[in-house]
Design a protein around this motif. Structure first.
Motif, short mmCIF file in Angstrom:
data_model
loop_
_atom_site.label_atom_id
_atom_site.label_comp_id
_atom_site.label_asym_id
_atom_site.label_seq_id
_atom_site.Cartn_x
_atom_site.Cartn_y
_atom_site.Cartn_z
N GLY A 1 79.35 36.38 21.57
CA GLY A 1 79.32 35.11 22.30
C GLY A 1 78.91 35.23 23.75
O GLY A 1 78.82 34.21 24.45
N SER A 2 78.63 36.43 24.22
CA SER A 2 78.23 36.63 25.61
C SER A 2 76.89 35.96 25.89
O SER A 2 75.90 36.20 25.19
N ALA A 3 76.84 35.13 26.93
CA ALA A 3 75.60 34.41 27.26
C ALA A 3 74.46 35.37 27.64
O ALA A 3 73.33 35.20 27.16
N PRO A 4 74.69 36.37 28.52
CA PRO A 4 73.60 37.30 28.83
C PRO A 4 73.10 38.05 27.60
O PRO A 4 71.90 38.25 27.44
N LEU A 5 74.03 38.45 26.72
CA LEU A 5 73.65 39.16 25.52
C LEU A 5 72.83 38.27 24.60
O LEU A 5 71.82 38.71 24.03
N LYS A 6 73.24 37.03 24.44
CA LYS A 6 72.50 36.11 23.57
C LYS A 6 71.08 35.89 24.10
O LYS A 6 70.11 35.86 23.33
N ALA A 7 70.96 35.74 25.42
CA ALA A 7 69.63 35.55 26.01
C ALA A 7 68.75 36.76 25.76
O ALA A 7 67.57 36.62 25.41
N PHE A 8 69.31 37.95 25.93
CA PHE A 8 68.54 39.16 25.71
C PHE A 8 68.19 39.31 24.24
O PHE A 8 67.05 39.70 23.89
N CYS A 9 69.13 39.03 23.36
CA CYS A 9 68.89 39.14 21.92
C CYS A 9 67.76 38.22 21.49
O CYS A 9 66.84 38.64 20.76
N ASP A 10 67.81 36.96 21.93
CA ASP A 10 66.75 36.01 21.58
C ASP A 10 65.39 36.50 22.07
O ASP A 10 64.38 36.42 21.36
N TRP A 11 65.38 37.03 23.29
CA TRP A 11 64.12 37.48 23.89
C TRP A 11 63.56 38.70 23.16
O TRP A 11 62.37 38.71 22.80
N ILE A 12 64.38 39.71 22.90
CA ILE A 12 63.85 40.94 22.31
C ILE A 12 63.46 40.73 20.85
O ILE A 12 62.49 41.33 20.37
N LEU A 13 64.15 39.83 20.15
CA LEU A 13 63.75 39.53 18.77
C LEU A 13 62.39 38.85 18.74
O LEU A 13 61.57 39.10 17.85
N GLU A 14 62.13 38.00 19.72
CA GLU A 14 60.81 37.36 19.81
C GLU A 14 59.73 38.39 20.15
O GLU A 14 58.65 38.38 19.56
N GLN A 15 60.03 39.30 21.09
CA GLN A 15 59.09 40.35 21.44
C GLN A 15 58.80 41.25 20.24
O GLN A 15 57.64 41.64 20.01
N ALA A 16 59.84 41.59 19.49
CA ALA A 16 59.67 42.45 18.32
C ALA A 16 58.82 41.76 17.26
O ALA A 16 57.97 42.39 16.62
#
Length: 220
Positions: free
Chosen positions: A194-209
């Protein structure tokens, strides 16, 4: 020191990552993450092996292997394709080199994968080859530089040499690709999902991948 460095910013994300993955794939793409999330500070620390999140301050990790990490969620990024590369000068103008010819060349190895070349030769249809000779390097980043300056032929993940292949500093003169059974994952503890910074990073890196996987399909 942490408070001084981050100056009370909106969020800090502590990420453990594989050294060469960070240097060759992640960091060159971080500009877009920072532009989308200027309030988040991303701290990177290299870790090559799995660990227990409870014993560290890490919020997430980049993992190469199987999608198994006790107490953590594993998000698939992409697989790994191993290719033989070398500098053009080493081939003396040849446009292609057969696996049997590679046996007689200087083979460069990554220390943690001593059977890598033998597996590649088997995939190329060449059995009973003594492919253990040659210099060994701890990191793929070292292996890439060694190949680039002409010390031999390296078997490396395609994901780490895109820039050198585009520039012509490294070339592929045999099309045989060995696809690993393992993959790269973003892993993070279930209790931090539920961490906001983690969610933002997760969304970003999944898109990059996903973008990288699409690019890879166009290449192959």
């Amino acid at each position: 020191l942490s408070l001084m460095a981050h100056r009370g910013a909106g969020g800090v994300l502590e990420l453990a990552t594989i050294p060469t993955f960070a240097a060759r794939w992640l960091i060159p793409r971080l500009g877009s993450f920072h532009s989308q999330n200027p309030e988040i500070t991303l701290d990177l620390t290299t870790r090559a092996e799995p660990f227990m999140f409870n014993d560290t301050s890490f919020d997430a990790a980049i993992h190469y292997g199987d999608p198994v990490w006790p107490g953590a969620i594993a998000e698939y990024l992409f697989g790994e394709e191993m290719i033989p590369v070398c500098c053009p000068a080493l081939l003396k103008g040849r446009s292609r080199i057969e696996p049997e010819e590679l046996i007689c060349m200087e083979l460069l190895h990554q220390s943690a994968r001593p059977d890598a070349w033998r597996q590649w030769f088997e995939a190329a249809g060449v059995d009973n080859v003594n492919a253990m000779g040659g210099a060994r390097y701890e990191l793929f980043s070292m292996l890439i530089v060694a190949a680039r300056v002409g010390l031999g032929v390296a078997r490396v993940p395609r994901v780490f040499v895109g820039e050198e292949l585009d520039s012509g500093e490294l070339v592929i003169r045999n099309p045989c690709v060995l696809r690993s059974k393992r993959s790269y994952y973003l892993v993070y503890p279930e209790n931090r999902a539920g961490s906001a910074p983690l969610k933002a990073f997760c969304d970003w890196i999944l898109e990059q991948a996903a973008n990288y996987r699409e690019t890879l399909q166009e290449i192959t």
